[in-house]
Write an enzyme that holds these catalytic residues in place. Structure first.
Site, PDB file in Angstrom:
ATOM      1  N   LYS A 223       1.123  -1.366  -0.035  1.00 12.11           N
ATOM      2  CA  LYS A 223      -0.083  -0.051  -0.129  1.00 12.11           C
ATOM      3  C   LYS A 223       0.763   1.456   0.060  1.00 12.11           C
ATOM      4  O   LYS A 223       2.236   1.273   0.212  1.00 12.11           O
ATOM      5  CB  LYS A 223      -1.169  -0.043   1.323  1.00 12.11           C
ATOM      6  CG  LYS A 223      -2.016  -0.977   0.826  1.00 12.11           C
ATOM      7  CD  LYS A 223      -3.362  -0.960   1.782  1.00 12.11           C
ATOM      8  CE  LYS A 223      -4.319  -1.844   1.211  1.00 12.11           C
ATOM      9  NZ  LYS A 223      -5.356  -2.262   2.066  1.00 12.11           N
ATOM     10  N   ARG A 264      -3.460  -9.918   4.797  1.00 17.88           N
ATOM     11  CA  ARG A 264      -3.692 -10.095   3.526  1.00 17.88           C
ATOM     12  C   ARG A 264      -2.545  -9.529   2.456  1.00 17.88           C
ATOM     13  O   ARG A 264      -2.428  -8.392   2.546  1.00 17.88           O
ATOM     14  CB  ARG A 264      -4.744  -9.289   3.276  1.00 17.88           C
ATOM     15  CG  ARG A 264      -5.411  -9.537   1.798  1.00 17.88           C
ATOM     16  CD  ARG A 264      -6.857  -8.380   1.681  1.00 17.88           C
ATOM     17  NE  ARG A 264      -7.391  -8.590   0.623  1.00 17.88           N
ATOM     18  CZ  ARG A 264      -6.949  -7.769  -0.558  1.00 17.88           C
ATOM     19  NH1 ARG A 264      -5.840  -6.870  -0.455  1.00 17.88           N
ATOM     20  NH2 ARG A 264      -7.428  -7.884  -1.710  1.00 17.88           N
TER      21      ARG A 264
HETATM   22  N1  PMM Z   1      -7.613  -3.907   0.599  1.00 19.85           N
HETATM   23  C1  PMM Z   1      -7.779  -4.013  -0.624  1.00 19.85           C
HETATM   24  C2  PMM Z   1      -8.831  -5.038  -1.226  1.00 19.85           C
HETATM   25  N2  PMM Z   1      -9.302  -5.601  -0.362  1.00 19.85           N
HETATM   26  N3  PMM Z   1      -9.867  -6.401   1.832  1.00 19.85           N
HETATM   27  C3  PMM Z   1      -9.488  -6.346   3.124  1.00 19.85           C
HETATM   28  N4  PMM Z   1     -10.221  -7.450   4.033  1.00 19.85           N
HETATM   29  N5  PMM Z   1      -8.523  -5.421   3.820  1.00 19.85           N
HETATM   30  C4  PMM Z   1      -7.993  -4.506   2.835  1.00 19.85           C
HETATM   31  O1  PMM Z   1      -7.435  -3.800   3.349  1.00 19.85           O
HETATM   32  C5  PMM Z   1      -8.241  -4.764   1.503  1.00 19.85           C
HETATM   33  C6  PMM Z   1      -9.088  -5.717   1.075  1.00 19.85           C
HETATM   34  C7  PMM Z   1      -7.053  -3.013  -1.650  1.00 19.85           C
HETATM   35  O2  PMM Z   1      -5.730  -3.861  -2.001  1.00 19.85           O
HETATM   36  P1  PMM Z   1      -5.591  -4.705  -3.300  1.00 19.85           P
HETATM   37  O3  PMM Z   1      -6.122  -3.604  -4.535  1.00 19.85           O
HETATM   38  O4  PMM Z   1      -4.101  -4.858  -3.535  1.00 19.85           O
HETATM   39  O5  PMM Z   1      -6.480  -5.868  -3.581  1.00 19.85           O
END
Ligand code: PMM
Length: 298
Positions: A223, A264
């Site tokens: 991030k 995650r």
């Molecule tokens: N961040 C993203 C997408 N899904 N789900 C949860 N539970 N927590 C998060 O911080 C989160 C998420 C955005 O990141 P990406 O685009 O790399 O998936």
């Protein structure tokens, strides 16, 4: 911190922080957009993440990067369902990353066992009843509005206290809508309506979430706050997303030590090792502490 390790319906109990590997079936996610848009490649990538040590694979079809526009329900279903079915078919544990009730429902039918809704049930009025009806664990992420304008929604006095309080209110709302409290996983939503400083403050106080008594999921992977921290010292350019994995691994170990239930991540293998190192250290420390208590020195 034991309440955080309570069993969630349908999930195994881990004796360490869990690892959720990310498969974004999208053309435009901020760090891996376009890599796994083809269903066969997405499926192969999910299986590879399991082989690398992921406990769960999180499949999403819609980018939530800052400024992202929404896609149609049909397009999201087309991207997500075959990939969920394919990976779940091999017995792996799948979560579906979606703000749409129809997609969550179809994904659970196809074998998903966690609903991961970055809006915590706020973007789609039917989501809470779908989560309640399926009975699967439901991730309530801190969220203040859609990605297209979420950066304008940051603004806190005491960010840690306010984010926990807002998630607690949303937990109450989903429970009022029929979700069992034992289904709920909470997530501070790093990067969602947060400044870089907000993200650091939330990470520094992951332990404060223990007061909600629910498992905490942490999504720091690649991030912006990591890109800014690691900016090029000459040009000031943020470190590109795919060069943020070592920093992400450090966050995984530190979040695990502060009691996170799972992290995650995009790059699984290093985080899978890091959470095992943290668990071995914690077990050893606990053993030494109880040995000291039984035979105090002196
Ligand atoms: N961040 C993203 C997408 N899904 N789900 C949860 N539970 N927590 C998060 O911080 C989160 C998420 C955005 O990141 P990406 O685009 O790399 O998936």
């Amino acid at each position: 911190m034991d309440a955080d390790r309570n069993p969630l319906p349908g999930l195994p109990e881990w004796d360490r922080c869990g690892v959720m590997g990310i498969v974004n079936v999208t053309p435009d996610s901020f760090s891996d957009g376009g890599l796994w848009l083809d269903p066969d490649r997405a499926l192969a990538h999910g299986l590879e993440l399991i082989a690398q040590g992921a406990d769960v694979v999180d499949v999403g079809g819609e980018s939530t990067r800052p400024g992202a526009a929404r896609i149609t329900r049909e397009e999201e279903l087309r991207r997500v369902v075959p990939v969920v079915r394919g990976i779940a078919g091999g017995g792996a544990l799948i979560s579906v990353d979606t703000m749409r009730a129809d997609v969550a429902e179809a994904a659970v039918d196809a074998g998903a066992r966690i609903i991961n809704d970055v809006s915590g049930g706020r973007a789609d009025s039917r989501m809470v009843s779908v989560a309640a009806g399926t009975g699967v664990p439901f991730v309530v992420v801190h969220w203040r509005g859609q990605s297209a304008h979420m950066d304008e929604l940051a603004g806190y006095g005491d960010v840690v206290g306010e984010v926990i309080e807002e998630v607690e209110r949303q937990m109450d709302a989903v429970v009022a809508g029929g979700v069992d409290p034992g289904q709920v996983i909470v997530d501070p939503g790093l990067g969602f309506a947060k400044t870089r400083e907000d993200d650091w403050a939330l990470l520094a106080r992951i332990d404060a979430w223990a007061r909600l008594g629910r498992p905490v999921l942490v999504g720091a992977s690649r991030k912006r706050f990591l890109g800014t921290l690691l900016a090029d010292p000459v040009t000031g350019e943020p470190r590109p997303p795919r060069a943020r994995d070592a920093a992400t691994t450090a966050v995984s170990a530190l979040a695990a030590a502060r009691g996170a239930w799972a992290v995650r991540v995009h790059e699984v293998s290093a985080t899978a090792d890091a959470v095992r190192v943290e668990a071995a250290l914690r077990r050893t420390r606990d053993r030494l502490t109880s040995a000291d208590a039984i035979s105090p020195a002196g």
